[in-house]
Design an enzyme around this catalytic site. Structure first.
Site, PDB file in Angstrom:
ATOM      1  N   ASP A   2      -5.262-103.027  40.670  1.00  0.00           N
ATOM      2  CA  ASP A   2      -4.774-102.346  39.460  1.00  0.00           C
ATOM      3  C   ASP A   2      -5.329-100.931  39.318  1.00  0.00           C
ATOM      4  O   ASP A   2      -6.514-100.686  39.540  1.00  0.00           O
ATOM      5  CB  ASP A   2      -5.200-103.130  38.213  1.00  0.00           C
ATOM      6  CG  ASP A   2      -4.455-104.442  38.089  1.00  0.00           C
ATOM      7  OD1 ASP A   2      -3.706-104.802  39.010  1.00  0.00           O
ATOM      8  OD2 ASP A   2      -4.642-105.103  37.054  1.00  0.00           O
ATOM      9  N   ASP A  33       3.448-111.553  39.542  1.00  0.00           N
ATOM     10  CA  ASP A  33       2.024-111.355  39.851  1.00  0.00           C
ATOM     11  C   ASP A  33       1.505-112.388  40.858  1.00  0.00           C
ATOM     12  O   ASP A  33       2.278-113.214  41.380  1.00  0.00           O
ATOM     13  CB  ASP A  33       1.248-111.402  38.523  1.00  0.00           C
ATOM     14  CG  ASP A  33       0.101-110.424  38.476  1.00  0.00           C
ATOM     15  OD1 ASP A  33      -0.472-110.135  39.545  1.00  0.00           O
ATOM     16  OD2 ASP A  33      -0.235-109.965  37.382  1.00  0.00           O
ATOM     17  N   LYS A  65       8.578-108.704  37.027  1.00  0.00           N
ATOM     18  CA  LYS A  65       7.305-108.323  37.659  1.00  0.00           C
ATOM     19  C   LYS A  65       6.598-109.629  37.968  1.00  0.00           C
ATOM     20  O   LYS A  65       6.334-110.429  37.055  1.00  0.00           O
ATOM     21  CB  LYS A  65       6.478-107.470  36.704  1.00  0.00           C
ATOM     22  CG  LYS A  65       5.035-107.232  37.177  1.00  0.00           C
ATOM     23  CD  LYS A  65       4.291-106.288  36.253  1.00  0.00           C
ATOM     24  CE  LYS A  65       2.825-106.170  36.669  1.00  0.00           C
ATOM     25  NZ  LYS A  65       2.082-105.225  35.818  1.00  0.00           N
ATOM     26  N   ARG A  87       3.526-104.008  44.897  1.00  0.00           N
ATOM     27  CA  ARG A  87       2.286-103.293  44.625  1.00  0.00           C
ATOM     28  C   ARG A  87       1.486-103.244  45.915  1.00  0.00           C
ATOM     29  O   ARG A  87       1.394-104.242  46.646  1.00  0.00           O
ATOM     30  CB  ARG A  87       1.525-104.013  43.522  1.00  0.00           C
ATOM     31  CG  ARG A  87       2.055-103.699  42.116  1.00  0.00           C
ATOM     32  CD  ARG A  87       1.332-102.510  41.513  1.00  0.00           C
ATOM     33  NE  ARG A  87      -0.086-102.780  41.517  1.00  0.00           N
ATOM     34  CZ  ARG A  87      -0.704-103.534  40.593  1.00  0.00           C
ATOM     35  NH1 ARG A  87      -0.027-104.005  39.571  1.00  0.00           N
ATOM     36  NH2 ARG A  87      -2.000-103.773  40.682  1.00  0.00           N
ATOM     37  N   ASP A 129       4.777-107.374  29.829  1.00  0.00           N
ATOM     38  CA  ASP A 129       3.799-107.872  30.813  1.00  0.00           C
ATOM     39  C   ASP A 129       3.254-109.232  30.368  1.00  0.00           C
ATOM     40  O   ASP A 129       3.931-109.986  29.646  1.00  0.00           O
ATOM     41  CB  ASP A 129       2.706-106.810  31.027  1.00  0.00           C
ATOM     42  CG  ASP A 129       2.150-106.788  32.433  1.00  0.00           C
ATOM     43  OD1 ASP A 129       1.367-107.711  32.754  1.00  0.00           O
ATOM     44  OD2 ASP A 129       2.485-105.879  33.218  1.00  0.00           O
ATOM     45  N   ASP A 130       2.061-109.522  30.747  1.00  0.00           N
ATOM     46  CA  ASP A 130       1.442-110.845  30.556  1.00  0.00           C
ATOM     47  C   ASP A 130       1.276-111.203  29.060  1.00  0.00           C
ATOM     48  O   ASP A 130       1.398-110.340  28.194  1.00  0.00           O
ATOM     49  CB  ASP A 130       0.063-110.809  31.230  1.00  0.00           C
ATOM     50  CG  ASP A 130      -0.418-112.174  31.650  1.00  0.00           C
ATOM     51  OD1 ASP A 130       0.175-113.179  31.232  1.00  0.00           O
ATOM     52  OD2 ASP A 130      -1.399-112.232  32.409  1.00  0.00           O
TER      53      ASP A 130
END
Ligand code: GLA
Length: 485
Positions: A208, A148, A146, A204, A71-72
């Protein structure tokens, strides 16, 4: 050889100008692990490789968990050529090395970026650098992106603006010639379930997830029926909030393009075992991607036995099942999340004419829930439907869960080998989900608990925050027609 075949397939797709959702990926919802829920920005090569090895050792790979997603917070910005550079302290051997190790283990490697000037944790984003970054990811051997939505510089607020921004990366990924699963992460902004199917493999649909069952929080402002027109997705969304939010549009998920209810929280400690079972059951039944979010290296036995539970995974990985939908909701609910006396019935169509049903008690007291064939087959005509006249064997999908003792032995041994797991563990690399289901494999269809017949009420007491999940299989075969019984 395999590599050549992949390249040829990808080039063929490219020539045809196919869309991201036709990239051949995620025909059933993708499964894997992402570091964000348990580790946030604390990422490293050690974490990813250590986790990947555990995914293999604990038998998670063999039930389908495939992608290890970083992830990030992994990058050190751009070099003089504007190419993204990995943080050399966190990733001393670079990203291609991580990808190679994943591939050696038979796993896929996922990467993260944002369709904005910066990622959510304020690292370099990909807006304006889509082609360059897609090429960089492909050159590293990335299999999953992924993508964002932070710092999008105002390119949001209506569906077409957001669609166009996300399509640039979809096209850039396709142009690399490497099959890269594209997971959009714009938190449901501008209702991606209405338009993302032609560019992305998943989107999504909410802010979150937060590791809590049903927590009212103004930072996750929309819930339930309000979710459809939610202008501010927020974050800190409880599991019950997301479940109720997705209910009106579950049908928008299709092979290659799924509603993403966000990553799993099983094993992170904020919910009870009962709540985690409900979480896992409904994320599988609605056909969300199943991305584990706990520390796999310190897996506990109850979490492992949930994550490996084949009768529930079969709902997700069944190539012909459709996302479960909510038949009814009875509630005495506040505006957000689930109400104190809330109960729900969900049903799901499965391959071979099977039907799954889910009786949910989202309330805080024990509740007796009741349903019937007329109720379950309401869409086909209720009591008048062919299905309501048939007899159905009922299989409890949680009755044969792997015991804590056996799951503990797997954790202890760091392996599924040498542990007696054959009655509960389904190795999907030895037999496909479709073949196992067609062969009535008891590890997939659950434990027989009775029969439902016309006019009968099926009544069951469900614990608070719990779900009873059943597979219904017509007696005497899988035919739907009365005269063929
Ligand atoms: C957003 C996403 C999360 C995670 C973080 C990382 O909040 O929705 O899933 O990727 O960013 O900063």
């Amino acid at each position: 050889m395999l590599r050549i075949t992949l390249d040829v397939c990808a080039s063929a797709l490219l020539v045809l100008g196919v869309l991201a959702s036709d990239n051949g990926l995620a025909r059933v919802p993708q499964m894997g692990w992402d570091n964000w829920n348990a580790f946030g920005c604390d990422v490293s090569e050690d974490l990813l490789l250590g986790t990947a090895e555990k995914i293999v050792q604990l038998g998670l790979q063999d039930v389908g968990y495939h992608y290890v997603i970083l992830d990030d917070c992994w990058s050190a910005g751009r070099d003089d050529n504007d190419t993204l550079v990995a943080d050399s302290e966190k990733f001393p051997n670079g990203m291609a090395h991580v990808a190679d190790r994943m591939h050696d283990l038979g796993l896929g490697f996922g990467m993260y970026s944002s369709a904005g000037a910066m990622t959510c944790a304020r690292y370099a984003g990909s807006l304006g650098f889509e082609e360059k970054d897609a090429q960089t990811f492909a050159s590293w051997g990335v299999d999953y992106l992924k993508y964002d939505n932070c710092y999008n510089e105002g390119q949001t607020g209506d569906p077409l603006t957001t669609f166009n921004r996300y399509k640039i990366m979809a096209d850039a990924l396709n142009a690399t010639g490497r099959p890269i699963l594209y997971g959009m992460c714009n938190w449901g902004e501008d209702s991606p379930w209405k338009w993302a199917q032609t560019i992305a493999n998943s989107w999504r649909m909410s802010g979150d997830i937060f590791d809590t069952y049903n927590h009212e929080d103004v930072r996750c402002p929309c819930s339930g029926d309000e979710g459809i027109n939610c202008a501010l997705p927020g974050f800190h969304c409880s599991m019950a909030n997301i479940l109720n939010k997705v209910a009106p549009f579950v049908d928008k998920g299709n092979p290659g393009a799924w509603n993403d209810l966000d990553m799993l929280e099983i094993g992170n400690g904020g919910m009870t075992d009962t709540e985690y079972k409900l979480h896992f059951t409904m994320w599988s039944a609605i056909k969300s991607p199943l991305i584990m979010g706990n520390d796999i290296r310190s897996m506990d036995a109850p979490s492992l036995s949930i994550l490996l539970h084949a009768p529930i995974l079969a709902l997700s990985q069944d190539p012909d099942s459709t996302p479960a939908y909510r038949r009814w909701r009875h509630r005495n609910a506040p505006a957000h999340g689930a109400g104190p006396n809330e109960t729900q019935l969900w049903t799901q169509s499965l391959s071979g004419g099977d039907r799954a049903i889910f009786l949910l008690n989202l309330g805080d007291e024990n509740a007796t829930l009741s349903t019937s064939l007329a109720d379950i087959f309401f869409d086909s005509g209720g009591a008048r439907s062919d299905e309501a006249q048939m007899n159905w064997d009922v299989f409890d999908l949680w009755a044969n869960r792997m015991s804590n003792e056996v799951a503990g032995q797997v954790v202890e041994a760091n392996s599924t080998r040498g542990v007696n797991i054959t009655s509960t563990y389904f190795n999907a690399t030895e037999m496909s989900w479709a073949d196992g289901l067609a062969a009535n494999d008891s590890r997939l269809i659950g434990q027989w608990v009775g029969q439902m017949t016309a006019g009968m009420d099926w009544e069951v007491e469900v614990e608070p925050h719990g779900a009873m999940a059943y597979r219904l299989r017509s007696v005497g075969g899988t035919s739907r027609k009365r005269d063929e019984l």
